[in-house]
Design an enzyme around this catalytic site. Sequence first.
Site, short mmCIF file in Angstrom:
data_model
loop_
_atom_site.label_atom_id
_atom_site.label_comp_id
_atom_site.label_asym_id
_atom_site.label_seq_id
_atom_site.Cartn_x
_atom_site.Cartn_y
_atom_site.Cartn_z
CG HIS A 175 -2.10 -0.72 1.27
ND1 HIS A 175 -2.53 -1.45 2.36
CD2 HIS A 175 -3.05 -0.90 0.32
CE1 HIS A 175 -3.68 -2.04 2.08
NE2 HIS A 175 -4.03 -1.73 0.85
CB CYS A 275 -2.73 0.39 8.55
SG CYS A 275 -1.36 0.13 7.44
N1 ARG Z 1 -3.99 -7.18 6.42
C1 ARG Z 1 -4.33 -5.96 5.78
C2 ARG Z 1 -4.25 -6.14 4.27
O1 ARG Z 1 -3.36 -6.79 3.81
C3 ARG Z 1 -3.42 -4.85 6.22
C4 ARG Z 1 -3.82 -3.51 5.72
C5 ARG Z 1 -2.87 -2.42 6.08
N2 ARG Z 1 -3.41 -1.15 5.77
C6 ARG Z 1 -2.76 -0.13 5.21
N3 ARG Z 1 -3.38 1.01 5.10
N4 ARG Z 1 -1.57 -0.26 4.72
O2 ARG Z 1 -5.07 -5.66 3.53
#
Ligand code: ARG
Length: 282
Positions: A175, A275
Amino acid sequence: MTDTSSAAPSRVATKRTVLMCRPDFFNVVYRINPWMDPQLPTDTSLAVTQWEALYRTYLDLGFEVHLIDPIEGLPDMVYAANGGFVIDNIAYGASFTYPERQPEGPAYMDWFRENGFDVRVPENINEGEGDFLLVGEVILAGTGFRSATNSHEELGRIYGREVVTLELTNPSFYHLDTAVAVLDPSAAPGEANIAYLPSAFNEKGLAVLRERFPDAVIVNEEDASVLGLNSFSDGYNVVIASRAKDFERQLRERGYNPIGVDLSELLLGGGGVKCCTLELRR
Ligand code: ARG
């Protein structure tokens, strides 16, 4: 006489309004990023305790913190940043890449609607503020692992702002908010300030970042590997992973006030401070 020519600029904190989700049902039961290993034990109550420390940190900073109810069976819902993207009271809903998280999209859109936001149901795959970051009047938009580039076009149409596509290349930094931190979103040219991990981008993206943000903070691999970049700033106070020591030092040098928190349990899901935080801009 003191030499002020090299002094760090004075930073200004602006009160933030954010949305968070208590990790009551947090767990790692599937693997959709390299950080997640369903074989490793997770401690939900420790996740809640750590999350509460982040929540209290925001309250102490004077932030307005809203909470969305967690839903059983949606263990990643704690990562509120992925729930949408909100500017000018318009909430662009999320449409998740993986089926495991898809029900979160409508759940967050319901919350936005109930709280008076103008909701736009997404036509394209996107994971909200996980991949979209507002810097000044420009939206930096990540792609490569999650959000599709057609969602970047959709964003541009909805908000009437320039959208800059950045392609991510390292699956551990899947991300945009794991590879870029917005430190000072000031709109003044040359003043907006970000931090990033160069190796997370392809050449094209890197060229764009270098050109637009010549004095960005460059974060090292070690700090990035504890998701140090996944931080949240109010323009002066920057809430970061307490283990990101070099990042902390660099922030101090630049006149910011880094505040370390430990979210080690939520790191098992592949997420950190940012996150867990969705900014609500009315
Ligand atoms: N387990 C989640 C996923 O893989 C983690 C999300 C993390 N969020 C972020 N904004 N980077 O989607």
